[in-house]
Design a protein around this motif. Structure first.
Motif, PDB file in Angstrom:
ATOM      1  N   LYS A  69      26.568  35.957  37.632  1.00 34.21           N
ATOM      2  CA  LYS A  69      26.136  35.144  36.486  1.00 34.21           C
ATOM      3  C   LYS A  69      27.341  34.618  35.706  1.00 34.21           C
ATOM      4  O   LYS A  69      27.322  33.508  35.199  1.00 34.21           O
ATOM      5  N   ALA A  70      28.399  35.433  35.654  1.00 32.71           N
ATOM      6  CA  ALA A  70      29.608  35.017  34.931  1.00 32.71           C
ATOM      7  C   ALA A  70      30.476  34.093  35.794  1.00 32.71           C
ATOM      8  O   ALA A  70      31.572  33.701  35.389  1.00 32.71           O
ATOM      9  N   LYS A  71      29.993  33.762  36.981  1.00 32.67           N
ATOM     10  CA  LYS A  71      30.687  32.882  37.936  1.00 32.67           C
ATOM     11  C   LYS A  71      32.094  33.396  38.283  1.00 32.67           C
ATOM     12  O   LYS A  71      33.055  32.646  38.401  1.00 32.67           O
ATOM     13  N   LEU A  72      32.180  34.716  38.457  1.00 31.62           N
ATOM     14  CA  LEU A  72      33.477  35.310  38.794  1.00 31.62           C
ATOM     15  C   LEU A  72      33.502  35.878  40.218  1.00 31.62           C
ATOM     16  O   LEU A  72      34.540  36.333  40.679  1.00 31.62           O
ATOM     17  N   TYR A  73      32.356  35.816  40.890  1.00 31.84           N
ATOM     18  CA  TYR A  73      32.230  36.495  42.181  1.00 31.84           C
ATOM     19  C   TYR A  73      33.304  36.049  43.184  1.00 31.84           C
ATOM     20  O   TYR A  73      33.945  36.873  43.820  1.00 31.84           O
ATOM     21  N   ARG A  74      33.516  34.748  43.282  1.00 31.87           N
ATOM     22  CA  ARG A  74      34.473  34.261  44.283  1.00 31.87           C
ATOM     23  C   ARG A  74      35.917  34.493  43.889  1.00 31.87           C
ATOM     24  O   ARG A  74      36.788  34.572  44.738  1.00 31.87           O
ATOM     25  N   GLN A  75      36.163  34.565  42.577  1.00 27.21           N
ATOM     26  CA  GLN A  75      37.547  34.779  42.140  1.00 27.21           C
ATOM     27  C   GLN A  75      37.997  36.221  42.375  1.00 27.21           C
ATOM     28  O   GLN A  75      39.179  36.497  42.427  1.00 27.21           O
ATOM     29  N   LEU A  76      37.040  37.114  42.471  1.00 29.30           N
ATOM     30  CA  LEU A  76      37.391  38.519  42.655  1.00 29.30           C
ATOM     31  C   LEU A  76      37.428  38.844  44.146  1.00 29.30           C
ATOM     32  O   LEU A  76      36.556  38.395  44.898  1.00 29.30           O
ATOM     33  N   TRP A  77      38.375  39.637  44.526  1.00 27.96           N
ATOM     34  CA  TRP A  77      38.419  40.043  45.942  1.00 27.96           C
ATOM     35  C   TRP A  77      37.239  40.972  46.217  1.00 27.96           C
ATOM     36  O   TRP A  77      36.528  40.828  47.188  1.00 27.96           O
ATOM     37  N   GLN A  78      37.064  41.940  45.313  1.00 30.46           N
ATOM     38  CA  GLN A  78      35.921  42.852  45.413  1.00 30.46           C
ATOM     39  C   GLN A  78      35.474  43.269  44.017  1.00 30.46           C
ATOM     40  O   GLN A  78      36.311  43.361  43.103  1.00 30.46           O
ATOM     41  N   SER A  79      34.204  43.493  43.849  1.00 36.42           N
ATOM     42  CA  SER A  79      33.688  44.043  42.590  1.00 36.42           C
ATOM     43  C   SER A  79      32.488  44.909  42.943  1.00 36.42           C
ATOM     44  O   SER A  79      31.614  44.474  43.708  1.00 36.42           O
ATOM     45  N   PHE A  80      32.464  46.120  42.420  1.00 38.06           N
ATOM     46  CA  PHE A  80      31.408  47.050  42.834  1.00 38.06           C
ATOM     47  C   PHE A  80      31.315  48.238  41.898  1.00 38.06           C
ATOM     48  O   PHE A  80      32.162  48.406  40.997  1.00 38.06           O
TER      49      PHE A  80
ATOM     50  N   TYR B  94      24.935  61.061  35.283  1.00 36.63           N
ATOM     51  CA  TYR B  94      26.086  60.675  36.103  1.00 36.63           C
ATOM     52  C   TYR B  94      26.987  59.666  35.406  1.00 36.63           C
ATOM     53  O   TYR B  94      26.541  58.882  34.558  1.00 36.63           O
ATOM     54  N   LEU B  95      28.224  59.677  35.842  1.00 38.08           N
ATOM     55  CA  LEU B  95      29.211  58.702  35.378  1.00 38.08           C
ATOM     56  C   LEU B  95      29.386  57.648  36.477  1.00 38.08           C
ATOM     57  O   LEU B  95      29.715  57.978  37.622  1.00 38.08           O
ATOM     58  N   ILE B  96      29.161  56.394  36.120  1.00 40.83           N
ATOM     59  CA  ILE B  96      29.399  55.284  37.065  1.00 40.83           C
ATOM     60  C   ILE B  96      30.732  54.645  36.716  1.00 40.83           C
ATOM     61  O   ILE B  96      31.022  54.393  35.539  1.00 40.83           O
ATOM     62  N   ALA B  97      31.539  54.389  37.740  1.00 42.08           N
ATOM     63  CA  ALA B  97      32.783  53.639  37.519  1.00 42.08           C
ATOM     64  C   ALA B  97      32.582  52.231  38.058  1.00 42.08           C
ATOM     65  O   ALA B  97      32.013  52.045  39.144  1.00 42.08           O
ATOM     66  N   VAL B  98      33.038  51.256  37.301  1.00 38.90           N
ATOM     67  CA  VAL B  98      32.978  49.867  37.772  1.00 38.90           C
ATOM     68  C   VAL B  98      34.381  49.495  38.223  1.00 38.90           C
ATOM     69  O   VAL B  98      35.363  49.794  37.534  1.00 38.90           O
ATOM     70  N   ARG B  99      34.465  48.875  39.389  1.00 40.79           N
ATOM     71  CA  ARG B  99      35.780  48.479  39.924  1.00 40.79           C
ATOM     72  C   ARG B  99      35.719  46.985  40.233  1.00 40.79           C
ATOM     73  O   ARG B  99      34.779  46.512  40.893  1.00 40.79           O
ATOM     74  N   ALA B 100      36.691  46.234  39.730  1.00 43.57           N
ATOM     75  CA  ALA B 100      36.787  44.800  40.066  1.00 43.57           C
ATOM     76  C   ALA B 100      38.260  44.495  40.239  1.00 43.57           C
ATOM     77  O   ALA B 100      39.073  44.831  39.375  1.00 43.57           O
ATOM     78  N   ILE B 101      38.599  43.905  41.369  1.00 37.15           N
ATOM     79  CA  ILE B 101      40.029  43.688  41.631  1.00 37.15           C
ATOM     80  C   ILE B 101      40.283  42.267  42.148  1.00 37.15           C
ATOM     81  O   ILE B 101      39.417  41.630  42.738  1.00 37.15           O
ATOM     82  N   THR B 102      41.512  41.818  41.899  1.00 44.62           N
ATOM     83  CA  THR B 102      41.966  40.575  42.517  1.00 44.62           C
ATOM     84  C   THR B 102      43.007  40.957  43.566  1.00 44.62           C
ATOM     85  O   THR B 102      43.730  41.951  43.395  1.00 44.62           O
ATOM     86  N   SER B 103      43.044  40.211  44.640  1.00 43.29           N
ATOM     87  CA  SER B 103      43.982  40.517  45.715  1.00 43.29           C
ATOM     88  C   SER B 103      44.042  39.319  46.651  1.00 43.29           C
ATOM     89  O   SER B 103      43.163  38.453  46.637  1.00 43.29           O
ATOM     90  N   ASN B 104      45.087  39.279  47.476  1.00 39.34           N
ATOM     91  CA  ASN B 104      45.141  38.230  48.502  1.00 39.34           C
ATOM     92  C   ASN B 104      44.827  38.779  49.871  1.00 39.34           C
ATOM     93  O   ASN B 104      44.441  38.061  50.776  1.00 39.34           O
ATOM     94  N   ASP B 105      45.052  40.078  50.046  1.00 42.29           N
ATOM     95  CA  ASP B 105      44.953  40.607  51.399  1.00 42.29           C
ATOM     96  C   ASP B 105      44.532  42.077  51.432  1.00 42.29           C
ATOM     97  O   ASP B 105      44.565  42.693  52.491  1.00 42.29           O
TER      98      ASP B 105
END
Ligand code: XMP
Length: 553
Positions: A465-476, A496-507
């Motif tokens: 929705k924030a239109k960030l999906y393609r800019q991020l290498w992975q988000s989960f 439970y504790l949920i951790a959110v991970r979102a990263i940028t990367s080239n490879d």
């Protein structure tokens, strides 16, 4: 033998000409095959000769961005192999060594004998100077970083459409003190009088790196080289790739049968669709639902391939089997091993039901090919064993079909879109073969999978929705094994504790944590604690790789 060539070269360095060098080289290396133009069944190729620079693969990518096919080959690749590539020009990469040291890799004679254009970059340029009669010495100081290039040969086609001065990126310790006969300086920087050189036989050298983003106009220089100097036509398009490869696959398969494991990811999806285009019902795809996929993923794969593309897909619901195997297992590597083994077992059972199968299709990509040829010589510490779905079971005797083996990821996506695959599948972020099992810290259970799926769905949804999906290498989302106290209404919770991970990367080799907007993080957190039962706390992972890895396990 290279040593001998070098010491003899040095002895005659004052007056050596290209022809003299070639004769000398012939004497030492023997007759090399002459590189001939091949019929246009092969795309025009720019061959990058690799001397070990960290940017070598980047050069190949940059050239392909101009729709010219490019291959990276080790410096000692035999001339016959190069000739079969339909080369239109050579690029000699940078490298970590010094050209004047004994025994270092240098271009083989066919590079010059071919009379094709040559562009040496950094070490590649110094190799040209060294081999053709100039002089390279260890510089008084290293030149590293930004510099301003002043072009004094603006009429040279290599610099067409460029201003007289431009920023470039330098990274070298050695310096050229004398040019080979027939060469002249085309450009200089404050510290390098020979920042660009060339002769009238289309042999050029650049001391700076045109392939890196810190040389913003580097792409124009590379474009000029491939189009204006090598005369390429830009025939490397996804449509041409598809027609060329469907023909090849048809020829290779003949009357045989092919199987392909679909994982839901873009590589296997494009592989299967391309092969289906070529041979239709001689291909059977096997999609194993291991119960470790994200919400709605199995349905999406089924709908895309079986319902929409009408492909022959065997869908196997093996969720219970995988869960049974994982019962009580908490060690990440053990999870990977069990999932990998179970996958092979299910795959073998399904393949056996199909009768005689001759070929196994895999979505291997070019970086994997380059990595596997170079990694044999590199001693790398094992951090995680990455079991890729579709790995060849050692007992099974298939011939491999790997139609994407010369493509980069962005090219695979382009081919996927041209083949008509849905954008959602083509742009899917990478997802690990062991799936959610390595995003649940500790034992994997049905309940935990349901919790993680629900949280992950919210992360994905909000990121899209924030239109960030393609800019991020992975988000989960990651389901940790931490439980903490909270309060909801007037009641104490222990969830439970949920951790959110979102990263940028080239490879994925290195990664940075994404600076997501705070209001987006707030929405994700609110929704997770409100909508996912058993979860009362959300944290955001602000660790880069290294020192962390992308996945938590
Ligand atoms: P790490 O966690 O090693 O991940 O930084 C790098 C990339 O690889 C993916 N990954 C895997 N992929 N099987 C896979 O097919 C695996 O076991 C596996 N482990 C990590 C991860 O998602 C990231 O893109």
């Amino acid at each position: 033998m290279e040593n001998e060539l070098q010491s003899r070269r040095v002895a005659t360095s004052d007056d050596i000409e290209i022809s003299t060098y070639l004769e000398l080289a012939k004497e030492l290396h023997g007759e090399q095959p002459v590189i001939e133009a091949k019929p246009p069944t092969k795309p025009e190729t720019i061959v990058v000769i690799d001397f070990g620079s960290q940017y070598s693969m980047l050069i190949a990518r940059r050239i392909r961005e101009h729709h010219v096919y490019c291959e990276l080959v080790p410096y000692d690749t035999p001339g016959e192999k190069i000739a079969s590539l339909n080369p239109k020009g050579f690029i000699l990469s940078g490298g970590p060594l010094s050209v004047y040291e004994p025994g270092v890799p240098l271009p083989l004679p066919y590079v010059y004998e071919s009379h094709l254009p040559v562009l040496g970059i950094c070490y590649g340029m110094q190799a040209i100077v060294h081999q053709l009669g100039g002089e390279v010495i260890s510089g008084a100081k290293h030149e590293y970083g930004h510099a301003i290039l002043h072009i004094n040969a603006l009429d040279c086609p290599l610099f067409a459409d460029l201003p007289p001065s431009l920023p470039v990126w330098m990274s070298h310790g050695d310096q050229i003190t004398k040019l080979p006969p027939t060469f002249s300086a085309l450009a200089y920087t404050e510290n390098s009088p020979f920042a660009a050189i060339g002769n009238d036989r289309n042999i050029f050298g650049l001391q700076f790196h045109p392939e890196v983003s810190h040389t913003p106009q580097g792409k124009t220089i590379l474009q000029n080289f491939v189009y204006r100097i090598c005369g390429c036509h830009g025939d490397w398009t996804s449509a041409n790739f598809i027609s060329e490869n469907t023909r090849k696959i048809r020829e290779q398969v003949g009357e045989g049968r092919v199987i392909c494991a679909l994982s839901g990811g873009v590589d296997s999806a494009v592989t299967a669709t391309l092969i289906d285009r070529a041979i239709g019902n001689k291909l059977t795809c096997i999609f194993i639902n291991n119960g470790l996929l994200r919400r709605e993923e199995p349905e999406r794969v089924f709908n895309t391939f079986k319902r929409n593309l009408k492909m022959d897909v065997v869908c196997v619901d093996a969720a219970e089997r995988f869960l049974e195997r994982l019962r009580g297992v908490t060690d990440p590597e053990e999870k990977r091993r069990l999932i990998g083994n179970e996958f092979i077992q299910v795959f073998e059972e399904e393949a056996a039901k199909l009768g005689k199968v001759n070929f196994l299709a895999q979505g291997t990509l070019y970086p994997d090919v380059i990595e596997s040829t170079s990694s044999e010589t590199k001693a790398a510490a094992k951090i995680k064993s990455h079991h890729n779905v579709g790995g060849l079971p050692p007992k099974m005797k298939f011939t491999l079909i790997e139609p994407l083996r010369y493509l980069f990821k962005d090219e695979v996506r382009e081919v996927g879109l041209t083949l008509g695959l849905p954008e959602e599948m083509v742009w899917r972020q990478p997802f690990p073969g062991p799936g959610l099992a390595i995003r649940i810290v500790g034992e994997v259970t049905k309940e935990k999978l349901a919790t993680l799926r629900a949280a992950d769905w919210i992360v994905m949804n909000e990121i899209k929705k924030a239109k960030l999906y393609r800019q991020l290498w992975q988000s989960f989302a990651v389901l940790t094994d931490v439980k903490s106290v909270g309060i909801m209404g007037d009641f104490r919770t222990y969830g439970y504790l949920i951790a959110v991970r979102a990263i940028t990367s080239n490879d994925a080799m290195t990664a940075d944590w994404a600076r997501l907007p705070h209001d987006l993080l707030a929405r994700i957190s609110d929704r997770i604690v409100n909508e996912v039962s058993n979860v009362n706390r959300v944290v955001y992972d602000i660790t880069s790789k290294p020192p962390a890895t992308i996945e938590w396990e």
